[in-house]
Motif scaffolding. Sequence first.
Motif, PDB file in Angstrom:
ATOM      1  N   TYR A 223       0.822  -1.201   0.000  1.00 45.71           N
ATOM      2  CA  TYR A 223       0.000   0.000   0.000  1.00 45.71           C
ATOM      3  C   TYR A 223       0.856   1.251   0.000  1.00 45.71           C
ATOM      4  CZ  TYR A 223       0.382   0.354   5.205  1.00 45.71           C
ATOM      5  OH  TYR A 223       0.809   0.465   6.498  1.00 45.71           O
ATOM      6  N   SER A 224       0.325   2.225  -0.680  1.00 42.97           N
ATOM      7  CA  SER A 224       0.961   3.530  -0.771  1.00 42.97           C
ATOM      8  C   SER A 224       0.139   4.517   0.034  1.00 42.97           C
ATOM      9  CB  SER A 224       1.036   3.987  -2.228  1.00 42.97           C
ATOM     10  OG  SER A 224       1.351   5.356  -2.314  1.00 42.97           O
ATOM     11  N   LYS A 225       0.799   5.466   0.671  1.00 43.87           N
ATOM     12  CA  LYS A 225       0.083   6.489   1.424  1.00 43.87           C
ATOM     13  C   LYS A 225      -0.429   7.607   0.522  1.00 43.87           C
ATOM     14  CE  LYS A 225       2.935   5.531   5.467  1.00 43.87           C
ATOM     15  NZ  LYS A 225       3.860   6.058   6.476  1.00 43.87           N
ATOM     16  N   ILE A 226      -0.094   7.541  -0.771  1.00 47.47           N
ATOM     17  CA  ILE A 226      -0.530   8.573  -1.695  1.00 47.47           C
ATOM     18  C   ILE A 226      -1.709   8.023  -2.484  1.00 47.47           C
ATOM     19  CG2 ILE A 226       0.161  10.128  -3.549  1.00 47.47           C
ATOM     20  CD1 ILE A 226       3.041   9.747  -2.649  1.00 47.47           C
ATOM     21  N   ARG A 227      -2.900   8.195  -1.941  1.00 47.48           N
ATOM     22  CA  ARG A 227      -4.113   7.692  -2.572  1.00 47.48           C
ATOM     23  C   ARG A 227      -5.124   8.831  -2.568  1.00 47.48           C
ATOM     24  NH1 ARG A 227      -4.124   2.226  -2.712  1.00 47.48           N
ATOM     25  NH2 ARG A 227      -6.350   2.176  -2.988  1.00 47.48           N
ATOM     26  N   THR A 228      -5.712   9.123  -3.712  1.00 44.72           N
ATOM     27  CA  THR A 228      -6.617  10.258  -3.801  1.00 44.72           C
ATOM     28  C   THR A 228      -7.990   9.889  -4.354  1.00 44.72           C
ATOM     29  OG1 THR A 228      -5.752  10.794  -5.990  1.00 44.72           O
ATOM     30  CG2 THR A 228      -4.726  11.872  -4.119  1.00 44.72           C
ATOM     31  N   GLY A 229      -8.195   8.648  -4.730  1.00 45.97           N
ATOM     32  CA  GLY A 229      -9.476   8.274  -5.318  1.00 45.97           C
ATOM     33  C   GLY A 229     -10.388   7.602  -4.317  1.00 45.97           C
ATOM     34  N   GLY A 230     -10.907   6.456  -4.688  1.00 44.80           N
ATOM     35  CA  GLY A 230     -11.781   5.699  -3.809  1.00 44.80           C
ATOM     36  C   GLY A 230     -11.276   4.290  -3.700  1.00 44.80           C
ATOM     37  N   ASP A 231     -11.890   3.515  -2.883  1.00 46.46           N
ATOM     38  CA  ASP A 231     -11.577   2.096  -2.798  1.00 46.46           C
ATOM     39  C   ASP A 231     -12.707   1.385  -2.080  1.00 46.46           C
ATOM     40  OD1 ASP A 231     -10.156  -0.412  -2.792  1.00 46.46           O
ATOM     41  OD2 ASP A 231      -8.362   0.778  -3.108  1.00 46.46           O
ATOM     42  N   CYS A 232     -13.885   1.504  -2.634  1.00 42.31           N
ATOM     43  CA  CYS A 232     -15.108   0.843  -2.185  1.00 42.31           C
ATOM     44  C   CYS A 232     -15.825   1.618  -1.084  1.00 42.31           C
ATOM     45  CB  CYS A 232     -14.868  -0.591  -1.727  1.00 42.31           C
ATOM     46  SG  CYS A 232     -14.086  -1.645  -2.943  1.00 42.31           S
ATOM     47  N   SER A 233     -17.114   1.754  -1.277  1.00 40.13           N
ATOM     48  CA  SER A 233     -18.024   2.293  -0.267  1.00 40.13           C
ATOM     49  C   SER A 233     -19.081   1.229  -0.020  1.00 40.13           C
ATOM     50  CB  SER A 233     -18.677   3.586  -0.758  1.00 40.13           C
ATOM     51  OG  SER A 233     -17.714   4.566  -1.083  1.00 40.13           O
ATOM     52  N   THR A 234     -19.297   0.883   1.242  1.00 40.07           N
ATOM     53  CA  THR A 234     -20.108  -0.275   1.600  1.00 40.07           C
ATOM     54  C   THR A 234     -21.129   0.107   2.660  1.00 40.07           C
ATOM     55  OG1 THR A 234     -18.183  -1.677   1.207  1.00 40.07           O
ATOM     56  CG2 THR A 234     -19.982  -2.670   2.419  1.00 40.07           C
TER      57      THR A 234
ATOM     58  N   ASP B 168      -6.782   7.038 -16.059  1.00 33.76           N
ATOM     59  CA  ASP B 168      -5.475   6.663 -15.530  1.00 33.76           C
ATOM     60  C   ASP B 168      -5.584   5.255 -14.951  1.00 33.76           C
ATOM     61  OD1 ASP B 168      -3.051   6.337 -14.251  1.00 33.76           O
ATOM     62  OD2 ASP B 168      -3.168   8.171 -13.050  1.00 33.76           O
ATOM     63  N   VAL B 169      -4.905   4.286 -15.560  1.00 28.83           N
ATOM     64  CA  VAL B 169      -4.992   2.902 -15.104  1.00 28.83           C
ATOM     65  C   VAL B 169      -4.527   2.746 -13.660  1.00 28.83           C
ATOM     66  CG1 VAL B 169      -2.680   2.256 -15.912  1.00 28.83           C
ATOM     67  CG2 VAL B 169      -4.481   0.514 -15.796  1.00 28.83           C
ATOM     68  N   ARG B 170      -3.718   3.693 -13.169  1.00 29.73           N
ATOM     69  CA  ARG B 170      -3.198   3.603 -11.798  1.00 29.73           C
ATOM     70  C   ARG B 170      -4.196   4.102 -10.763  1.00 29.73           C
ATOM     71  NH1 ARG B 170       1.855   7.292 -12.946  1.00 29.73           N
ATOM     72  NH2 ARG B 170       0.097   8.358 -13.976  1.00 29.73           N
ATOM     73  N   ALA B 171      -5.217   4.799 -11.187  1.00 30.02           N
ATOM     74  CA  ALA B 171      -6.163   5.416 -10.260  1.00 30.02           C
ATOM     75  C   ALA B 171      -7.361   4.511 -10.025  1.00 30.02           C
ATOM     76  CB  ALA B 171      -6.630   6.761 -10.809  1.00 30.02           C
ATOM     77  N   GLU B 172      -7.798   4.449  -8.772  1.00 31.94           N
ATOM     78  CA  GLU B 172      -8.999   3.694  -8.462  1.00 31.94           C
ATOM     79  C   GLU B 172     -10.211   4.371  -9.094  1.00 31.94           C
ATOM     80  OE1 GLU B 172      -6.793   4.603  -6.146  1.00 31.94           O
ATOM     81  OE2 GLU B 172      -5.949   2.649  -5.609  1.00 31.94           O
ATOM     82  N   ARG B 173     -11.113   3.559  -9.582  1.00 30.62           N
ATOM     83  CA  ARG B 173     -12.401   4.026 -10.084  1.00 30.62           C
ATOM     84  C   ARG B 173     -13.422   2.929  -9.845  1.00 30.62           C
ATOM     85  NH1 ARG B 173     -13.648   1.697 -15.092  1.00 30.62           N
ATOM     86  NH2 ARG B 173     -11.883   0.788 -16.229  1.00 30.62           N
ATOM     87  N   THR B 174     -14.673   3.279  -9.949  1.00 32.81           N
ATOM     88  CA  THR B 174     -15.723   2.291  -9.743  1.00 32.81           C
ATOM     89  C   THR B 174     -15.794   1.363 -10.954  1.00 32.81           C
ATOM     90  OG1 THR B 174     -16.975   3.817  -8.350  1.00 32.81           O
ATOM     91  CG2 THR B 174     -18.163   1.929  -9.255  1.00 32.81           C
ATOM     92  N   VAL B 175     -15.491   0.085 -10.720  1.00 33.38           N
ATOM     93  CA  VAL B 175     -15.494  -0.912 -11.796  1.00 33.38           C
ATOM     94  C   VAL B 175     -16.701  -1.848 -11.698  1.00 33.38           C
ATOM     95  CG1 VAL B 175     -12.998  -0.809 -12.070  1.00 33.38           C
ATOM     96  CG2 VAL B 175     -13.991  -2.499 -10.515  1.00 33.38           C
TER      97      VAL B 175
END
Length: 353
Positions: A105-116, A317-324
Amino acid sequence: MSATTTDGITHIRAAGTPYEIGRAHGAALAGPLRAFLDDGLARLAHLMPGPPTLTGLLPSIAAHRAAVGAALPDLAEEVAGLADGAGIHPDEAWLLQLRRELMGYSKIRTGGDCSTYARTGPDGPPVLAQTVDLNGDLDTHIAVLEVARAGSARRSLVLSFAGLLGYLGVNSDGLAIGLNLVLGGTWRPGVPPYLAIRHLLDSASDTEQALKILADLPLASSRSLMLCDRERALYVEHLDGQLRVTEAAPGELAHTNHFLHPDFAPADELNVFARNSSLRRLTAARNGLAALPADAGAEDHFELLAQVPLRVPDRGDVRAERTVAAAVMFPATGELHLRPGDPALSRTQVFGL
């Protein structure tokens, strides 16, 4: 054993021993899995600093493989069947299970990663719903596994990406499980949470039994799991071998990507930008769920999940989280409703047990 593909989702029905189930899974996706592995080593080259090699990752793969084999030998057998069915090397099959752990894990995250979120109560069906926010453009490799283990009457519906044996899902006993990435502690060789979720769906009849099983698993990395059965909703956060449970029975719960339990909050490694995103999504999930009627249907939940900020748009950006993907599960009826890709643009497919 059968497999059909509709609007980007491959539905694989498999029954038998763990090896036979894995082999059916691998055979159904042999071509796509080979192509995925050949795309920058399962797209890890697009996501990690420096080009990874299978040889360089082998020590980590071997350590995790040993831990899973000791704790969950049935799933280790299923990975072996996956490799056989897909015609890939066993180390490649394990790589598919371990991508998230190998990335760290990286501390540089600006997108999302699931909302539940989840809800139970007397006036409507229990429900667990979430967005699936991932990097690597994984909406090109979505599958739903419908699994029936030999010797058990329990069946599971499991959302899978690119050969994963588990991600989220619901079983025929009325247990649904979702998840959120949370960042903290030391990630170490162990059972990836995705495989832990699959094991819980295969093994547990309700949230109480699932918690007992989970307590004995050597989890590899920090995560929050959302669990919902006919009467009870809870989330369990994991950090460095410790678990903390927050529940509502009945009631409503939501979780995003920062630790919520006060014991774990000081260890959160999410950077301030990503934390602000997580807080916005948590507020939106809580407020949106509270505004939905108790008897809301799947399409009502998808309308909420398709709204920004819960839906994280594609920024190219393939590196950025997005809703898939977005999923709505009704544990009492064993239903998984799924929208692949951007839930604001795709249509719902329904899978039932």
